[in-house]
Design a protein around this motif. Structure first.
Motif, short mmCIF file in Angstrom:
data_model
loop_
_atom_site.label_atom_id
_atom_site.label_comp_id
_atom_site.label_asym_id
_atom_site.label_seq_id
_atom_site.Cartn_x
_atom_site.Cartn_y
_atom_site.Cartn_z
N GLY A 124 0.67 83.86 30.02
CA GLY A 124 2.13 83.76 30.07
C GLY A 124 2.62 82.63 30.97
O GLY A 124 1.88 81.70 31.27
N GLU A 125 3.87 82.74 31.38
CA GLU A 125 4.50 81.68 32.18
C GLU A 125 3.95 81.67 33.60
O GLU A 125 3.75 82.73 34.21
N ARG A 126 3.73 80.47 34.11
CA ARG A 126 3.19 80.30 35.46
C ARG A 126 4.16 79.51 36.32
O ARG A 126 4.92 78.67 35.83
N ASP B 22 3.98 85.34 35.37
CA ASP B 22 4.95 86.43 35.19
C ASP B 22 4.21 87.76 35.22
O ASP B 22 3.04 87.85 34.81
N CYS B 23 4.92 88.78 35.66
CA CYS B 23 4.29 90.09 35.82
C CYS B 23 5.24 91.17 35.33
O CYS B 23 6.45 91.11 35.60
N MET B 24 4.72 92.14 34.63
CA MET B 24 5.54 93.27 34.20
C MET B 24 5.59 94.30 35.32
O MET B 24 4.58 94.56 35.99
N PRO C 83 9.68 87.24 37.06
CA PRO C 83 9.32 85.82 36.95
C PRO C 83 8.22 85.45 37.94
O PRO C 83 8.16 85.97 39.06
N ALA C 84 7.34 84.55 37.52
CA ALA C 84 6.19 84.15 38.34
C ALA C 84 6.61 83.67 39.72
O ALA C 84 5.96 83.99 40.72
N GLU C 85 7.70 82.93 39.81
CA GLU C 85 8.12 82.42 41.11
C GLU C 85 8.51 83.55 42.06
O GLU C 85 8.21 83.50 43.25
N ASP C 86 9.13 84.61 41.52
CA ASP C 86 9.47 85.76 42.34
C ASP C 86 8.22 86.51 42.79
O ASP C 86 8.12 86.95 43.95
N VAL C 87 7.27 86.65 41.88
CA VAL C 87 6.01 87.33 42.21
C VAL C 87 5.28 86.55 43.30
O VAL C 87 4.78 87.12 44.28
#
Length: 195
Positions: free
Chosen positions: A23-25, A145-147, A156-160
């Protein structure tokens, strides 16, 4: 101030993480920063440890039978650089990492690689608990990205990435940038050369 030559721990920069299935990175410049640090360590002949994840799942892109098991081009070990293969998230579990570091008198770790919220974070937590002076380089790590745990929200990946680093900072590790790491490295080199 650093107490021993700092070890650059390069975690799981393997082809399998470049598959679209992840997914999105975030942090698409992470590899550029990783290489900057790797080159700096090599120029000074400081210790570099490469970590390669060997998944036990035959369907994983990181399984040893998969092309994804290989290091991304430019990131494999050279000459006498140390290589560790792991099977779980932590670089310390089921490996000789702790004994190798202790045997060589290394007490300062600089963590870079993939992914921020999994193997980088797990390793940083254990390193801190084991008493190592631990740094995680925020712009030389990345994640996807993470569920959410309940399956309702895609994070979103940046938040994770930000949350993972924030959970580490000033408890298990110190979060720094590539620029800050290079500045500290210069200070350390100066101190070594003038002792």
């Amino acid at each position: 101030m650093l107490r021993s030559r700092p070890v650059l721990l390069l975690i799981d920069v393997q082809e399998g993480f470049y598959s679209p299935e992840w997914g999105e990175r975030n942090n698409l410049d992470a590899e550029k920063h990783m290489l900057t640090l790797l080159q700096a360590w090599r120029r000074q002949d400081y210790p570099v440890i490469h970590v390669q994840h060997a998944s036990g799942n035959p369907n994983s892109p990181l399984h040893p039978s998969s092309k994804g098991f290989q290091f991304k081009e430019g990131f494999g070990p050279q000459e006498d650089e140390y290589l560790i293969r792991k099977h779980v998230n932590s670089c310390f579990i089921g490996t000789e990492l702790d004994s190798y570091l202790k045997a060589n008198g290394y007490d300062t770790l600089i963590l870079i690689g993939l992914t921020t919220n999994h193997c980088v974070s797990t390793t940083a937590r254990m390193a801190g608990n084991l008493g190592y002076r631990t740094y995680v380089v925020n712009d030389a790590t990345a994640c996807f990205d993470c569920m959410s745990y309940d399956g309702k929200t895609r994070l979103p990946a940046e938040d994770v990435h930000t949350f993972a680093l924030s959970s580490l900072h000033e408890e298990f590790a110190t979060v720094v940038s590539t620029k800050e790491t290079l500045q500290v490295l210069q200070t350390f080199q100066y101190a070594q050369n003038h002792n």
